[in-house]
Design a protein around this motif. Structure first.
Motif, PDB file in Angstrom:
ATOM      1  N   ALA A 155     -47.972 -52.659  92.807  1.00  0.00           N
ATOM      2  CA  ALA A 155     -47.502 -52.022  94.050  1.00  0.00           C
ATOM      3  C   ALA A 155     -48.684 -51.760  95.135  1.00  0.00           C
ATOM      4  N   TYR A 156     -50.068 -51.569  94.509  1.00  0.00           N
ATOM      5  CA  TYR A 156     -50.932 -51.365  95.440  1.00  0.00           C
ATOM      6  C   TYR A 156     -51.557 -52.551  96.072  1.00  0.00           C
ATOM      7  N   TRP A 178     -49.121 -53.610  98.588  1.00  0.00           N
ATOM      8  CA  TRP A 178     -49.217 -52.751  99.906  1.00  0.00           C
ATOM      9  C   TRP A 178     -50.664 -53.301 100.605  1.00  0.00           C
ATOM     10  N   ALA A 199     -43.335 -53.607  98.137  1.00  0.00           N
ATOM     11  CA  ALA A 199     -44.284 -52.735  97.259  1.00  0.00           C
ATOM     12  C   ALA A 199     -43.327 -51.348  97.061  1.00  0.00           C
ATOM     13  N   CYS A 200     -42.365 -51.034  97.913  1.00  0.00           N
ATOM     14  CA  CYS A 200     -41.475 -49.771  97.513  1.00  0.00           C
ATOM     15  C   CYS A 200     -40.416 -50.301  96.523  1.00  0.00           C
ATOM     16  N   ILE A 254     -41.310 -52.320  93.938  1.00  0.00           N
ATOM     17  CA  ILE A 254     -42.069 -52.295  92.662  1.00  0.00           C
ATOM     18  C   ILE A 254     -42.390 -50.799  92.499  1.00  0.00           C
ATOM     19  N   LEU A 255     -42.343 -50.312  93.262  1.00  0.00           N
ATOM     20  CA  LEU A 255     -42.728 -48.687  92.834  1.00  0.00           C
ATOM     21  C   LEU A 255     -41.285 -47.894  92.024  1.00  0.00           C
TER      22      LEU A 255
END
Length: 177
Positions: A28-29, A32, A49-50, A52-53
């Motif tokens: 995710a990082y 991002w 990214a969201c 994945i989190l």
């Protein structure tokens, strides 16, 4: 209503959860960090990214936190709700640490904070599992399904079920044989 704690997390579940969470956070990082500053790609990268989190957050919501028995109902406690399982027609209870070996996960979570979902193997067929320690299963045979749970005190759990459902067949623990 009698409450039963789940079996303690084994080292394998702790490690899988830790490394899975770190891996997902790292991905995710990375997603991002790779987001372009403007345009559709910016929005798309942010959404990815969201999403994945959301994986570990979703798994955490379904973690098994305990079990409750109220008459002929079993409630699998989650973080914010309980999954209700009717025990009418329960015919057999057994403890067999080897019964869920070599099971195939059909749908569900295979080790990120718990083992939950639909599984299948040769011995049990298709079954629902709500577990923290797959080496300590209590297998409940119901009319049209099999449910596997892992209470911290299986003997107390089984005794309590038998108070409400006398006459249910109980198999000896194969680990003791």
């Amino acid at each position: 209503m009698q409450r039963f704690a789940t079996a303690p997390w084994p080292v394998s579940l702790k490690l899988t959860s830790l490394f899975g969470s770190l891996l997902i956070a790292g991905v995710a990082y990375g997603a991002w960090r790779g987001i372009p500053p403007t345009g559709f790609a910016h929005l798309f990268g942010y959404v990815i990214a969201c999403v994945i989190l959301a994986i570990p957050l979703g798994a955490a919501l379904f973690v098994v936190t305990g079990y409750e028995v109220d008459g002929s109902r079993l409630y699998v406690r989650r973080l914010f709700w309980a999954t209700e399982i009717g025990l009418e027609g329960l015919s057999r209870i057994r403890r067999d640490p080897g019964a869920i070996r070599r099971c195939l996960r059909v749908f569900g979570n295979g080790g990120l904070y718990s083992f939950t979902g639909i599984y299948q193997n040769r011995e049990l067929g298709r079954f629902r599992m709500y577990a923290t320690d797959p080496k300590r299963p209590v297998i409940l045979s119901l009319p049209n399904r099999v449910v596997v749970v892992t209470p911290a005190e299986p003997e107390a759990f089984i005794r309590h079920l038998l108070m409400y459902l006398p006459g249910v067949e109980v198999d000896a623990d194969k680990a003791d044989a």
